[in-house]
Each structure stands twice: as C-alpha cells, then as structure tokens.
Design a protein around this motif. Structure first.
Motif, PDB file in Angstrom:
ATOM      1  N   TYR A 133      -0.650  -0.047  12.557  1.00 46.08           N
ATOM      2  CA  TYR A 133       0.170  -0.140  11.351  1.00 46.08           C
ATOM      3  C   TYR A 133       0.154  -1.561  10.783  1.00 46.08           C
ATOM      4  O   TYR A 133      -0.033  -1.774   9.573  1.00 46.08           O
ATOM      5  CB  TYR A 133       1.597   0.279  11.701  1.00 46.08           C
ATOM      6  CG  TYR A 133       2.579   0.299  10.556  1.00 46.08           C
ATOM      7  CD1 TYR A 133       2.603   1.347   9.643  1.00 46.08           C
ATOM      8  CD2 TYR A 133       3.507  -0.734  10.396  1.00 46.08           C
ATOM      9  CE1 TYR A 133       3.528   1.362   8.603  1.00 46.08           C
ATOM     10  CE2 TYR A 133       4.420  -0.723   9.362  1.00 46.08           C
ATOM     11  CZ  TYR A 133       4.426   0.328   8.467  1.00 46.08           C
ATOM     12  OH  TYR A 133       5.328   0.334   7.442  1.00 46.08           O
ATOM     13  N   ASP A 134       0.325  -2.549  11.678  1.00 41.49           N
ATOM     14  CA  ASP A 134       0.325  -3.944  11.226  1.00 41.49           C
ATOM     15  C   ASP A 134      -1.010  -4.319  10.584  1.00 41.49           C
ATOM     16  O   ASP A 134      -1.053  -5.005   9.559  1.00 41.49           O
ATOM     17  CB  ASP A 134       0.588  -4.879  12.410  1.00 41.49           C
ATOM     18  CG  ASP A 134       2.026  -4.861  12.882  1.00 41.49           C
ATOM     19  OD1 ASP A 134       2.900  -4.393  12.126  1.00 41.49           O
ATOM     20  OD2 ASP A 134       2.281  -5.316  14.013  1.00 41.49           O
ATOM     21  N   ARG A 137      -1.521  -2.811   7.052  1.00 44.37           N
ATOM     22  CA  ARG A 137      -0.721  -3.556   6.074  1.00 44.37           C
ATOM     23  C   ARG A 137      -1.336  -4.921   5.785  1.00 44.37           C
ATOM     24  O   ARG A 137      -1.324  -5.398   4.644  1.00 44.37           O
ATOM     25  CB  ARG A 137       0.718  -3.698   6.577  1.00 44.37           C
ATOM     26  CG  ARG A 137       1.511  -2.401   6.559  1.00 44.37           C
ATOM     27  CD  ARG A 137       2.903  -2.602   7.122  1.00 44.37           C
ATOM     28  NE  ARG A 137       3.683  -3.533   6.335  1.00 44.37           N
ATOM     29  CZ  ARG A 137       4.487  -3.192   5.325  1.00 44.37           C
ATOM     30  NH1 ARG A 137       4.582  -1.916   4.965  1.00 44.37           N
ATOM     31  NH2 ARG A 137       5.170  -4.088   4.670  1.00 44.37           N
ATOM     32  N   ASP A 140      -4.394  -4.540   3.443  1.00 42.47           N
ATOM     33  CA  ASP A 140      -3.900  -4.245   2.098  1.00 42.47           C
ATOM     34  C   ASP A 140      -5.026  -3.791   1.160  1.00 42.47           C
ATOM     35  O   ASP A 140      -5.151  -4.277   0.030  1.00 42.47           O
ATOM     36  CB  ASP A 140      -3.191  -5.471   1.519  1.00 42.47           C
ATOM     37  CG  ASP A 140      -2.356  -5.142   0.279  1.00 42.47           C
ATOM     38  OD1 ASP A 140      -1.908  -3.989   0.158  1.00 42.47           O
ATOM     39  OD2 ASP A 140      -2.175  -6.043  -0.571  1.00 42.47           O
ATOM     40  N   GLN A 167      -2.909   6.350   3.885  1.00 43.79           N
ATOM     41  CA  GLN A 167      -2.791   5.366   2.808  1.00 43.79           C
ATOM     42  C   GLN A 167      -3.815   5.592   1.701  1.00 43.79           C
ATOM     43  O   GLN A 167      -3.907   4.798   0.765  1.00 43.79           O
ATOM     44  CB  GLN A 167      -2.976   3.954   3.386  1.00 43.79           C
ATOM     45  CG  GLN A 167      -1.895   3.530   4.358  1.00 43.79           C
ATOM     46  CD  GLN A 167      -0.570   3.259   3.685  1.00 43.79           C
ATOM     47  OE1 GLN A 167      -0.515   2.716   2.603  1.00 43.79           O
ATOM     48  NE2 GLN A 167       0.510   3.652   4.331  1.00 43.79           N
ATOM     49  N   ARG A 256       9.614  -2.236  12.968  1.00 43.11           N
ATOM     50  CA  ARG A 256       8.233  -1.753  12.994  1.00 43.11           C
ATOM     51  C   ARG A 256       8.094  -0.561  13.945  1.00 43.11           C
ATOM     52  O   ARG A 256       7.324   0.359  13.699  1.00 43.11           O
ATOM     53  CB  ARG A 256       7.283  -2.882  13.393  1.00 43.11           C
ATOM     54  CG  ARG A 256       6.977  -3.823  12.220  1.00 43.11           C
ATOM     55  CD  ARG A 256       6.172  -3.086  11.141  1.00 43.11           C
ATOM     56  NE  ARG A 256       6.130  -3.807   9.887  1.00 43.11           N
ATOM     57  CZ  ARG A 256       5.175  -4.656   9.526  1.00 43.11           C
ATOM     58  NH1 ARG A 256       4.184  -4.919  10.338  1.00 43.11           N
ATOM     59  NH2 ARG A 256       5.230  -5.233   8.345  1.00 43.11           N
TER      60      ARG A 256
END
Length: 304
Positions: A133-134, A137, A140, A167, A256
């Motif tokens: 997940y980190d 992100r 991006d 995403q 998180r």
C-alpha cells in the motif's frame, strides 16, 4: 510456559528452536496479545542472518523472536493505553513476540480487527499489505499507467498487484513460470523470470515496484526514463539510490493498518494465504519462504 519459535544466535536454520519463554508483561503504551496467527516474511529469516532494517541500531538480545506481524486477542493492557481493552481482536507489528503464543505490541502499531476479517488474513497485513500500500501511494502513477512488479508471486507481490489493479493501473508481473496462474488470476500480465526477461515484456512500463533486488532491479531500472518511478523493497537504500530510485517509504501507523484491513473488507485485496502451519512447524513455514518457492502468503496459526 508459553512457547515461541526463536533464533538463538546469528546463522542458518540450525540456529532456530521452539522454546519455552516467560509470558511478557506490557510496558506503558503496550498491549499483551494472545497470538492467533503470525505472518511469515523474508525479513524474518534475514534477521536471523544478522540483517538490520535501515535505521535499526543496538545489539539484539538472544534468544530473539521470529515474526513481524501478528493477530490475536488483547490479554492485558499497559499503563496509559486508551482505545484497546482486554478481549479486543487486534492485529499489528510486535515489539516482542511473533511466532509465539504471546506478543507485546505498541499501541502505535496496532489496529482493531474488523469482524469480517479472519485472524489468519489479518496476520498478513502489517508487513506485506502495508508495504504494498505504501509503495503504490509513493509511486502515485496515474490511472491507466503500466506498473512492472518484480517478484509478483510472493507475499508482498500479490498485494502490490491487487492494490495497483484497484487503483486502475495496468500491471505486468515478473514471476517464475510456476506462479503464472496465480499472477494472472490477480489481473496482471505474467512475464516469466529468468535470463532475457526484459525481452519478454509486453510493451513499455511507466513505473517499477521491485521486490527482488540484485540484477533484476538493475535490469528493471533500464526500462524507465524517469527513475523516480523506481522503488524497491528488495534492495538496500544505497543500491537503488545509485540507480536513481528509492526504497519504499514505510508509514508505520495504526491508520495504515486500518486502511489495509479496509481493502480486504471491501474486496480489493485478497491476502492469498496459500499455506498455514501450526506453531510447532514454524521452521517448515520459514523454510518455504526462505527457499523462495512460496506462492502468495504463508501464515503460522497458533492454537487457542
């Protein structure tokens, strides 16, 4: 006495043992968790060899616990703890414990387990899913961009693929031929690993999420004109920085953890637990990950 799977010194599998340990007591800001499940990750066996995470310092006490992600039930709360009570189902990153019957977890690295989430699945989230997940992100990438994931069939890789697909990214997954079906079932286009893999790619890529390191990372870097779109969880900072990329910037917070759990509850992420082992067979679980043949995620389940 409670049992834990530990390593008694730095070395290979011969340094591992299932031993009796004292039941730990929580310091202020900690909770004691009766462990129901513990996730198995490559970092676990690497720590046995002496590996230290970036920024980690100080001498390690032996015997040292294996395990960096647990789920279970709060057994005791330390002084000053708010928001958690005895009997709460939780998951998080242990301060002490892991492959064990009890673990201490800081309230900064713990979250409530949703009822819809099993203990087994919850134990896959603190390291593997949150790392995935980190990284997504951090990259991006815009909707429709193509992301190359190296090591796409492993515990972190399967989470990266699914979160990226949720995403709106096109995902190309580099993995062994044995993991082709798994990678494709997650919505990625599979590319077989091995010599000449870059020539098998179905077109260009806009970003790289590396989970392998070494030559694979160096070859993947050549595919990008913008090296800021290169991140790794499989190589040291100095290695990827020379290539113009960066390590995954981990955000270790309860928020998180809760976000990762929400992905599972919403159906955007299936932790893909492919094997479970009892605590008494923790060594077998660790071997499966250490030898690199594991598909998806492996979890140790601890009897109540």
């Amino acid at each position: 006495m409670p049992k834990a799977y530990v390593f008694t010194r730095y070395g290979g599998p011969e340094a591992e043992a299932l031993v009796d340990v004292d039941r730990p007591s929580p310091d202020p800001g900690q909770v004691l968790v009766a462990v129901r499940a513990a996730g198995v990750n490559p970092v676990d066996w690497k720590q046995r060899t002496g590996y230290r995470r970036p920024g980690e310092s100080g001498e390690r006490d032996f015997p040292a616990y294996f395990g960096n992600e647990v789920s279970g039930v709060v057994e005791e709360v330390g002084e000053g703890v708010e928001g958690f009570a005895v009997g709460d189902a939780v998951f998080g990153r242990p301060v002490v414990g892991g492959y064990s019957e009890y673990a201490l977890v800081s309230v900064d690295l713990i979250a409530h387990k949703p009822d819809a989430l099993s203990f087994t699945d919850a134990a896959t989230l603190p390291v593997a899913a949150v790392t995935a997940y980190d990284g997504i992100r951090q990259l991006d990438l815009p909707t429709g961009a193509t992301l190359l994931v190296t090591g796409a069939g492993g515990g972190v890789g399967v989470a990266v693929v699914q979160i990226a697909r949720a995403q709106g990214l096109r995902v190309v997954g580099l993995a062994s031929e044995a993991k082709k079906d798994l990678v494709e079932s997650l919505g990625a286009e599979h590319v077989a690993s091995g010599p000449g893999w870059t020539g098998r790619l179905p077109g260009g890529v806009d970003g790289v999420y590396d989970l392998v390191g070494g030559d694979v990372l160096e070859e993947a870097a050549t595919l990008l004109t913008d090296r800021t779109r290169l991140i790794t969880a499989g190589a040291p900072p100095e290695v990827v920085e020379k290539l113009g990329g960066a390590r995954v910037a981990r955000v270790r917070t309860s928020e998180r953890l809760a976000a990762a759990a929400d992905l599972v509850v919403r159906g955007d992420l299936d932790p893909q637990v492919t094997q479970t082992f009892p605590l008494e067979r923790a060594g077998e679980a660790l071997r499966a990950v250490e030898e690199g043949h594991a598909r998806g995620k492996i979890v140790i389940e601890v009897a109540k």
